[in-house]
Enzyme design. Sequence first.
Site, PDB file in Angstrom:
ATOM      1  N   MET A   1      -7.663  -0.427 -38.097  1.00 47.89           N
ATOM      2  CA  MET A   1      -7.406  -0.560 -39.534  1.00 47.89           C
ATOM      3  C   MET A   1      -8.538   0.039 -40.361  1.00 47.89           C
ATOM      4  SD  MET A   1      -5.189  -1.598 -41.762  1.00 47.89           S
ATOM      5  CE  MET A   1      -4.150  -2.936 -41.151  1.00 47.89           C
ATOM      6  N   ILE A   2      -9.776  -0.196 -39.942  1.00 50.86           N
ATOM      7  CA  ILE A   2     -10.918   0.382 -40.653  1.00 50.86           C
ATOM      8  C   ILE A   2     -10.923   1.899 -40.506  1.00 50.86           C
ATOM      9  CG2 ILE A   2     -13.437   0.588 -40.609  1.00 50.86           C
ATOM     10  CD1 ILE A   2     -12.473  -1.851 -42.118  1.00 50.86           C
TER      11      ILE A   2
ATOM     12  N   THR B   1      -0.877  -9.616 -35.259  1.00 47.49           N
ATOM     13  CA  THR B   1      -1.449  -8.624 -36.170  1.00 47.49           C
ATOM     14  C   THR B   1      -1.884  -9.339 -37.442  1.00 47.49           C
ATOM     15  OG1 THR B   1       0.565  -8.090 -37.412  1.00 47.49           O
ATOM     16  CG2 THR B   1       0.282  -7.003 -35.270  1.00 47.49           C
ATOM     17  N   CYS B   2      -2.363  -8.570 -38.426  1.00 44.76           N
ATOM     18  CA  CYS B   2      -2.798  -9.208 -39.679  1.00 44.76           C
ATOM     19  C   CYS B   2      -1.610  -9.778 -40.443  1.00 44.76           C
ATOM     20  CB  CYS B   2      -3.558  -8.213 -40.551  1.00 44.76           C
ATOM     21  SG  CYS B   2      -2.602  -6.760 -41.029  1.00 44.76           S
ATOM     22  N   ASN B   3      -0.401  -9.303 -40.140  1.00 46.08           N
ATOM     23  CA  ASN B   3       0.773  -9.767 -40.877  1.00 46.08           C
ATOM     24  C   ASN B   3       1.668 -10.730 -40.107  1.00 46.08           C
ATOM     25  OD1 ASN B   3       0.212  -8.326 -43.204  1.00 46.08           O
ATOM     26  ND2 ASN B   3       1.225  -6.488 -42.447  1.00 46.08           N
TER      27      ASN B   3
ATOM     28  N   GLY C   1     -16.579  -3.426 -39.768  1.00 49.83           N
ATOM     29  CA  GLY C   1     -15.700  -3.333 -38.608  1.00 49.83           C
ATOM     30  C   GLY C   1     -15.524  -1.879 -38.217  1.00 49.83           C
ATOM     31  N   ALA C   2     -14.931  -1.650 -37.050  1.00 48.27           N
ATOM     32  CA  ALA C   2     -14.731  -0.270 -36.600  1.00 48.27           C
ATOM     33  C   ALA C   2     -13.429  -0.134 -35.817  1.00 48.27           C
ATOM     34  CB  ALA C   2     -15.922   0.180 -35.732  1.00 48.27           C
TER      35      ALA C   2
ATOM     36  N   ALA D   1       4.251   2.867 -39.089  1.00 49.56           N
ATOM     37  CA  ALA D   1       4.314   3.113 -37.647  1.00 49.56           C
ATOM     38  C   ALA D   1       3.247   2.361 -36.865  1.00 49.56           C
ATOM     39  CB  ALA D   1       4.175   4.617 -37.382  1.00 49.56           C
TER      40      ALA D   1
END
Length: 423
Positions: free
Chosen positions: A196-197, A54-56, A192-193, A118
């Site tokens: 998160m976006i 993920t991004c983290n 982006g789509a 979540a």
Amino acid sequence: MSVWALGLNHTTAPLDLRGRFAFALDQIAPTLQSLRSSFPSGRHPQVEAAIISTCNRTEIYCASEHIALDHTVGWLAESGGVAPTLLRSHAYTLHDDEAARHVFRVASGLDSMVLGEAQILGQMKDAVRAAENVGALGTTLNQLFQRSFAVAKEVRTATEIGAHSISMAAAAVRLAGQLFEDLRKTRVLFVGAGEMIDLAVTHFAAKEPKSIAIANRTLERGEKLATRFGGEAMRLADLPARLAEFDIVVSCTASTLPIIGLGAVERALKARKHRPIFMVDLAVPRDIEPEVKALEDVYLYTVDDLAHVVQQGQANRQAAVAQAEVIIDAGVQSFMHWLGQRSTVPLIQQLNAQADEWRTAEMARARKLLAKGESVDAVLEAMSRGLTQKMMHGAMAELHAGDAASREQTAQTISRLFLRKER
């Protein structure tokens, strides 16, 4: 059977290093195949594996008869083009109960930048499906992840861990509100789509900006998201020419290279007569070149820059965290008990096979005696005696072998196994 985990996240590694180990969902299958094939087949046959990216965080979970953390570190370091020593200095390695506790905490939102969020649970489920589809998920990891999902559900149901949490998207809106007096007068561009976006658009749309635009590589997907919020869709290729139109830019794509460069932002600022641009880069690796942050009229925030905002109110949730940890501890104990039982499965299978072999031999002998005209009682007596002798032979031999101390220990074991009183 043992399980182990190797990972790096927002608390252990800087953004640019995490970017080297970020895998898009469609990259997970070939990456898992590469990882599993890298293990020596002799000592590590059929290693189970799953990757959460993920991004983290990026985390690798494995299961096999023997732990191979050093090999896993070496493989990941090579895949990211860094030295193993550098990776180790920013990574964490866990095994067995520590690995189980970690994955339960991740699923429950206790290890996230946004405490109690979540979204990670859905990302974990996507990672598990990807591992299942490529045949990399065996019984052990499947149990680990299914139990982590159950624990996460219990934590969310029994505690208030998700109360008052601030998402990354909400944090971006809050920061934008500090720069612009009235968000209803701003034009917002989303690049982006993905999920998160989608979340970011939802939060910004609630502030009723003047306009919303979605720039995406696939125009159809961008149009689908834009339609929901009354916005327009544009091609990613048109972004540099139109960047000057927007006051706020939020980007999160799966691109491995920056898609908004320093030059494009400089030209946009010139066209805007240096009116400020608020930019949020939620992507890992980065979507926006880091040099953009040095421009005087740009306010650029990355996922790591948002950390202090999303952690506000964390003290209010500490009681819920304590409750969640109790639930997680119980889940870890249950999983480790199951894992311990799994180690006896081969022995149980061997015992069943041996008993079945004895039974088959005695049955064949009994049929021969019956065919010769022996009485049923005599045949049953012979068969029961034959089975009893086969079952007792090993125990009797051990009682007569070894020194006095070993015979005493053997006697205690045999008494416990064979002389139990029926209740």
